[in-house]
Design a protein around this motif. Structure first.
Motif, short mmCIF file in Angstrom:
data_model
loop_
_atom_site.label_atom_id
_atom_site.label_comp_id
_atom_site.label_asym_id
_atom_site.label_seq_id
_atom_site.Cartn_x
_atom_site.Cartn_y
_atom_site.Cartn_z
N THR A 1 14.11 6.20 6.49
CA THR A 1 12.50 6.28 6.24
C THR A 1 12.20 6.18 4.83
OG1 THR A 1 12.83 7.29 8.38
CG2 THR A 1 10.90 7.64 7.27
N LEU A 2 11.46 5.07 4.54
CA LEU A 2 10.51 5.22 3.47
C LEU A 2 9.26 6.09 3.41
CD1 LEU A 2 11.30 1.57 1.92
CD2 LEU A 2 12.24 3.60 1.10
N CYS A 3 8.82 6.46 2.07
CA CYS A 3 7.66 7.29 2.05
C CYS A 3 6.91 6.51 1.11
CB CYS A 3 7.94 8.70 2.13
SG CYS A 3 8.55 9.31 3.74
N LEU A 4 5.66 6.67 0.97
CA LEU A 4 5.04 6.81 -0.17
C LEU A 4 4.24 8.22 -0.53
CD1 LEU A 4 3.33 5.10 -2.51
CD2 LEU A 4 1.33 4.79 -0.78
N LEU A 5 4.85 8.82 -1.71
CA LEU A 5 4.36 10.05 -2.08
C LEU A 5 3.17 9.74 -3.19
CD1 LEU A 5 4.64 13.10 -2.13
CD2 LEU A 5 6.55 12.66 -3.93
N THR A 6 2.16 10.23 -2.90
CA THR A 6 0.94 10.13 -3.96
C THR A 6 0.70 11.63 -4.44
OG1 THR A 6 0.01 8.42 -2.64
CG2 THR A 6 -1.26 9.60 -4.23
N TYR B 1 -0.55 16.67 -3.07
CA TYR B 1 0.43 15.41 -2.66
C TYR B 1 -0.06 15.11 -1.25
CZ TYR B 1 2.94 18.59 0.61
OH TYR B 1 3.28 19.39 1.56
N MET B 2 0.25 13.77 -1.15
CA MET B 2 0.01 12.95 0.16
C MET B 2 1.55 12.20 0.29
SD MET B 2 -3.92 11.62 -0.23
CE MET B 2 -3.86 11.25 -1.92
N MET B 3 1.77 12.50 1.66
CA MET B 3 2.72 11.76 1.98
C MET B 3 2.60 10.77 3.07
SD MET B 3 6.97 13.05 2.96
CE MET B 3 6.13 14.17 4.29
N SER B 4 2.86 9.57 3.25
CA SER B 4 2.68 8.56 3.93
C SER B 4 4.02 7.87 4.41
CB SER B 4 1.48 7.67 3.64
OG SER B 4 0.45 8.29 3.36
N PRO B 5 4.12 7.24 5.56
CA PRO B 5 5.01 6.30 5.96
C PRO B 5 4.70 4.97 5.51
CG PRO B 5 3.72 6.77 7.87
CD PRO B 5 3.32 7.48 6.94
N LEU B 6 5.99 4.34 4.98
CA LEU B 6 6.01 3.25 4.12
C LEU B 6 6.73 2.27 4.95
CD1 LEU B 6 4.75 1.94 1.60
CD2 LEU B 6 6.83 2.77 0.44
#
Length: 104
Positions: free
Chosen positions: A2-7, A88-93
């Protein structure tokens, strides 16, 4: 995997410290940074000028990482930067990579 975009958004005053910290982490490769602005009453310790304009200067970082790596990085950030106004925000990528390696 599972990849995530961490902002991650930080006060601009700690930008260099955060960049150095990211570069020291073995499980972080490339990442992006860009100037940003925070708006609203939740913006903590705004200067008089920032209150007048309604925005505070921030730096935004974007990293694409596996979910377990994101969890480790967030735990380390919380420990090493306790009390710092880091959001922080974490979203599925779905996918990330270089176009040179892209196959349709």
């Amino acid at each position: 995997m599972t990849l995530c975009l961490l902002t991650i958004t930080t006060p601009s005053a700690v930008e260099d410290v955060i960049v150095d910290w990211f570069l020291e982490q073995e499980d972080i490769g490339d990442f992006n940074s860009m100037p940003a602005f925070g708006h609203g009453s939740h913006e903590g310790k705004m200067s008089v000028a920032e209150r007048v304009t309604g925005r505070s200067r921030k730096t935004m970082f974007q990293l694409h990482l596996s979910l377990p790596t994101v969890e480790r990085i967030l735990a380390k950030l919380k420990k090493d930067f306790a009390g710092t106004e880091i959001h922080y925000m974490m979203s599925p990528l779905m996918r990330a990579g270089d176009l040179t390696a892209y196959e349709a």
